[in-house]
Scaffold this motif. Structure first.
Motif, PDB file in Angstrom:
ATOM      1  N   LEU A  25      99.238  -8.854 -17.037  1.00 53.71           N
ATOM      2  CA  LEU A  25      99.011 -10.215 -16.561  1.00 53.71           C
ATOM      3  C   LEU A  25      98.550 -11.147 -17.686  1.00 53.71           C
ATOM      4  CD1 LEU A  25      97.328  -9.350 -13.163  1.00 53.71           C
ATOM      5  CD2 LEU A  25      99.690 -10.083 -13.560  1.00 53.71           C
ATOM      6  N   ALA A  26      97.620 -10.672 -18.503  1.00 52.96           N
ATOM      7  CA  ALA A  26      97.150 -11.491 -19.625  1.00 52.96           C
ATOM      8  C   ALA A  26      98.286 -11.790 -20.596  1.00 52.96           C
ATOM      9  CB  ALA A  26      95.997 -10.799 -20.349  1.00 52.96           C
ATOM     10  N   THR A  27      99.132 -10.794 -20.846  1.00 55.61           N
ATOM     11  CA  THR A  27     100.272 -10.984 -21.741  1.00 55.61           C
ATOM     12  C   THR A  27     101.184 -12.080 -21.203  1.00 55.61           C
ATOM     13  OG1 THR A  27     100.202  -8.707 -22.525  1.00 55.61           O
ATOM     14  CG2 THR A  27     102.300  -9.861 -22.755  1.00 55.61           C
ATOM     15  N   GLU A  28     101.480 -12.054 -19.924  1.00 51.65           N
ATOM     16  CA  GLU A  28     102.358 -13.069 -19.334  1.00 51.65           C
ATOM     17  C   GLU A  28     101.718 -14.454 -19.375  1.00 51.65           C
ATOM     18  OE1 GLU A  28     105.426 -12.572 -18.747  1.00 51.65           O
ATOM     19  OE2 GLU A  28     105.335 -10.404 -18.955  1.00 51.65           O
ATOM     20  N   LEU A  29     100.436 -14.539 -19.012  1.00 55.13           N
ATOM     21  CA  LEU A  29      99.765 -15.844 -18.994  1.00 55.13           C
ATOM     22  C   LEU A  29      99.647 -16.449 -20.391  1.00 55.13           C
ATOM     23  CD1 LEU A  29      96.939 -15.099 -16.404  1.00 55.13           C
ATOM     24  CD2 LEU A  29      98.993 -16.486 -16.036  1.00 55.13           C
ATOM     25  N   VAL A  30      99.210 -15.647 -21.356  1.00 49.71           N
ATOM     26  CA  VAL A  30      99.046 -16.153 -22.723  1.00 49.71           C
ATOM     27  C   VAL A  30     100.405 -16.456 -23.350  1.00 49.71           C
ATOM     28  CG1 VAL A  30      98.214 -15.582 -25.038  1.00 49.71           C
ATOM     29  CG2 VAL A  30      96.795 -15.078 -23.042  1.00 49.71           C
ATOM     30  N   SER A  31     101.369 -15.609 -23.090  1.00 49.09           N
ATOM     31  CA  SER A  31     102.713 -15.837 -23.620  1.00 49.09           C
ATOM     32  C   SER A  31     103.265 -17.171 -23.126  1.00 49.09           C
ATOM     33  CB  SER A  31     103.630 -14.690 -23.201  1.00 49.09           C
ATOM     34  OG  SER A  31     104.924 -14.887 -23.695  1.00 49.09           O
ATOM     35  N   ASN A  32     103.093 -17.459 -21.841  1.00 48.26           N
ATOM     36  CA  ASN A  32     103.533 -18.753 -21.304  1.00 48.26           C
ATOM     37  C   ASN A  32     102.800 -19.905 -21.978  1.00 48.26           C
ATOM     38  OD1 ASN A  32     105.382 -17.673 -19.536  1.00 48.26           O
ATOM     39  ND2 ASN A  32     104.059 -17.840 -17.748  1.00 48.26           N
ATOM     40  N   ALA A  33     101.499 -19.754 -22.163  1.00 45.15           N
ATOM     41  CA  ALA A  33     100.706 -20.823 -22.778  1.00 45.15           C
ATOM     42  C   ALA A  33     101.165 -21.104 -24.201  1.00 45.15           C
ATOM     43  CB  ALA A  33      99.219 -20.449 -22.763  1.00 45.15           C
ATOM     44  N   VAL A  34     101.520 -20.073 -24.935  1.00 50.49           N
ATOM     45  CA  VAL A  34     101.924 -20.241 -26.335  1.00 50.49           C
ATOM     46  C   VAL A  34     103.381 -20.698 -26.450  1.00 50.49           C
ATOM     47  CG1 VAL A  34     102.278 -18.991 -28.508  1.00 50.49           C
ATOM     48  CG2 VAL A  34     100.198 -18.617 -27.193  1.00 50.49           C
ATOM     49  N   ARG A  35     104.245 -20.142 -25.632  1.00 46.16           N
ATOM     50  CA  ARG A  35     105.673 -20.469 -25.734  1.00 46.16           C
ATOM     51  C   ARG A  35     106.034 -21.851 -25.207  1.00 46.16           C
ATOM     52  NH1 ARG A  35     108.468 -14.768 -24.047  1.00 46.16           N
ATOM     53  NH2 ARG A  35     108.091 -13.809 -26.060  1.00 46.16           N
ATOM     54  N   HIS A  36     105.340 -22.300 -24.184  1.00 43.50           N
ATOM     55  CA  HIS A  36     105.763 -23.518 -23.505  1.00 43.50           C
ATOM     56  C   HIS A  36     104.905 -24.739 -23.816  1.00 43.50           C
ATOM     57  CE1 HIS A  36     108.675 -21.110 -21.418  1.00 43.50           C
ATOM     58  NE2 HIS A  36     107.734 -20.315 -20.953  1.00 43.50           N
TER      59      HIS A  36
END
Length: 138
Positions: A48-59
């Motif tokens: 879950l943390a990977t998905e949330l942080v990944s979205n924050a950084v990518r988008h």
């Protein structure tokens, strides 16, 4: 039983807009959960943390942050703040995504957490938003 005690701390890791920050966030989360004897949450919490942080950084283009909080009697909240005030796209159910690789992040968050949401949250002089999810102890 968690060793967070009576007044559970909130851990916040401020990260740059860099995809390497996703790995740093995941490892930091693992250390926090292990130190507080919350190993039962590790696998799902890392996903879950990977998905949330990944979205924050990518988008987004600005800084981001990972926040972790344990609330007795047994709820782990994981969230990511980013500098973009626009709401996240609503997740599509996983079964409708098929083999598509992009767009799975919030669908995974919705499927694997007990509760999730987002809210506007100013930080660092940016308007921003906070996307979070919760895992309840069994």
């Amino acid at each position: 039983m968690s060793s967070f005690g009576k007044a559970p701390p909130t851990y916040t890791l401020t990260i740059p807009n860099d995809l390497r920050a996703v790995t740093v966030s995941r490892h930091t989360l693992r250390l926090v959960l292990t130190a507080h004897e919350l190993g039962d949450f590790l696998d799902v919490a890392e996903l879950l943390a990977t998905e949330l942080v990944s979205n924050a950084v990518r988008h987004t283009k600005g800084p981001a942050a990972l926040r972790v909080r344990w609330s007795p009697p047994g709820t782990l909240r994981i969230g990511a703040w980013d500098a973009d005030p626009e709401p996240p796209e609503p997740p599509v159910p996983l079964e409708r995504l098929g083999e598509v690789e992009d767009g799975r992040g919030l669908a995974l968050v919705r499927a694997c957490s007990d509760l999730w949401g987002w809210q506007p949250l100013p930080r660092f002089g940016n308007r921003g938003k906070y996307v979070w999810c919760e895992l309840a102890a069994a």
